[in-house]
Write an enzyme that holds these catalytic residues in place. Structure first.
Site, PDB file in Angstrom:
ATOM      1  N   GLU A   1       0.866  -1.179   0.000  1.00  0.00           N
ATOM      2  CA  GLU A   1       0.000   0.000   0.000  1.00  0.00           C
ATOM      3  C   GLU A   1       0.902   1.227   0.000  1.00  0.00           C
ATOM      4  O   GLU A   1       1.736   1.391   0.895  1.00  0.00           O
ATOM      5  CB  GLU A   1      -0.928   0.011   1.216  1.00  0.00           C
ATOM      6  CG  GLU A   1      -2.082  -0.966   1.098  1.00  0.00           C
ATOM      7  CD  GLU A   1      -3.126  -0.778   2.183  1.00  0.00           C
ATOM      8  OE1 GLU A   1      -2.926   0.073   3.080  1.00  0.00           O
ATOM      9  OE2 GLU A   1      -4.140  -1.488   2.138  1.00  0.00           O
TER      10      GLU A   1
ATOM     11  N   ASP B   1      -5.750   9.963   9.349  1.00  0.00           N
ATOM     12  CA  ASP B   1      -4.421   9.528   9.761  1.00  0.00           C
ATOM     13  C   ASP B   1      -3.984  10.217  11.039  1.00  0.00           C
ATOM     14  O   ASP B   1      -4.287  11.380  11.281  1.00  0.00           O
ATOM     15  CB  ASP B   1      -3.402   9.810   8.647  1.00  0.00           C
ATOM     16  CG  ASP B   1      -3.660   8.973   7.415  1.00  0.00           C
ATOM     17  OD1 ASP B   1      -3.753   7.745   7.574  1.00  0.00           O
ATOM     18  OD2 ASP B   1      -3.787   9.537   6.316  1.00  0.00           O
TER      19      ASP B   1
END
Length: 268
Positions: free
Chosen positions: A49, A60
């Site tokens: 990824e 995040d």
């Protein structure tokens, strides 16, 4: 997309779990991205990824936010990410690469134009954190037409109605967020609760189910993999890479970090 399907089919046939590391493109340096990708494959990665740096990565935690900021400051935009995948493909034609990011850069680029460029570069799937499944129809159609998997996210707070939609439309793999929150935010991973949910999802989903968020080391990876088809490790790897400056050190750090996780999954 075919690379992802082939990868999981081979893993299933051999009774193995997928190990999926996440790194931010352009961090710890522009020059290190592709060498680190190759190092991760050598250490046992099945899928990579690759994070597309974004200025407002709302899902995040601080580790990946700072990583994204550093990468953007170096000029790691979408064009750089696609070029990095293209360069990776010169030596590796088999390892699936999934881009993980946010919708805004793709909309600016143009969804179809982006999808075609991504496939041409060698991208296999895209995970868009801020694209609700109810609004993903047009994007999924475009991606499917060019052979790009639209990877979906599910979490402990996802409604049953939305889960039904995700399980029925899942492409590539379904990414289960093992706790509600931002990446890298929890030091305590409730593997029991996550395992129950993972078993349910695997019965319902038309694609493999992988678990991520909160996986930091070999022990947590092995524990979470018991009831999943694979695990994703992100923030802990990004933090480890942030400690080095040169390409050689980045390669070595990536391999040293990931190899114990591969060993733990294979022994589990």
């Amino acid at each position: 997309m075919r690379r992802i399907d082939s990868c999981f089919a081979e893993l299933r046939a051999n009774g193995r779990k997928a190990l999926i590391p996440f790194i931010t493109a352009g961090d710890p340096s522009l020059e290190a991205t592709v060498p680190v990708m190759h190092a991760l494959v050598r250490a046992g990665a099945d899928v990579i990824e690759l994070g597309v740096p974004f200025s407002d990565p709302m899902a995040d935690g601080p580790t990946i936010q700072r990583s994204s900021e550093r990468a953007l400051a170096r000029g790691a935009g979408l064009a750089y990410v696609l070029e990095a995948v293209h360069e990776f493909r010169r030596e590796d034609a088999t390892t699936p690469v999934v881009l993980m990011g946010y919708l805004n850069p793709i909309e600016i680029h143009g969804t179809r134009r982006f999808a075609e460029a991504a496939v041409a570069a060698g991208v296999d799937g895209v995970l868009l954190v801020d694209l609700p499944p109810e609004e993903a129809g047009e994007t999924r159609t475009i991606f499917t037409e060019v052979g790009l998997a639209l990877i979906a996210l599910a979490s402990p707070t996802t409604s049953e109605q939305r889960l039904d939609m995700l399980c029925s439309t899942a492409q590539g793999y379904l990414y289960y967020v093992s706790f509600a929150g931002v990446t890298g935010a929890s030091n305590l991973l409730d593997t029991h609760a996550a395992s129950d949910r993972l078993r349910q999802l695997r019965r319902r989903a038309g694609a493999p189910v992988v678990a991520g968020f909160g996986i930091k080391d070999a022990a947590s990876a092995a524990a979470m993999a018991v009831d999943a088809d694979g695990v994703v490790v992100g923030s802990a790897l990004v933090a480890a890479l942030a400690e080095v400056n040169d390409v050689r050190s980045a390669r070595e750090r990536a391999e040293a970090f990931l190899a114990p996780l591969r060993q733990a999954l294979d022994q589990g």
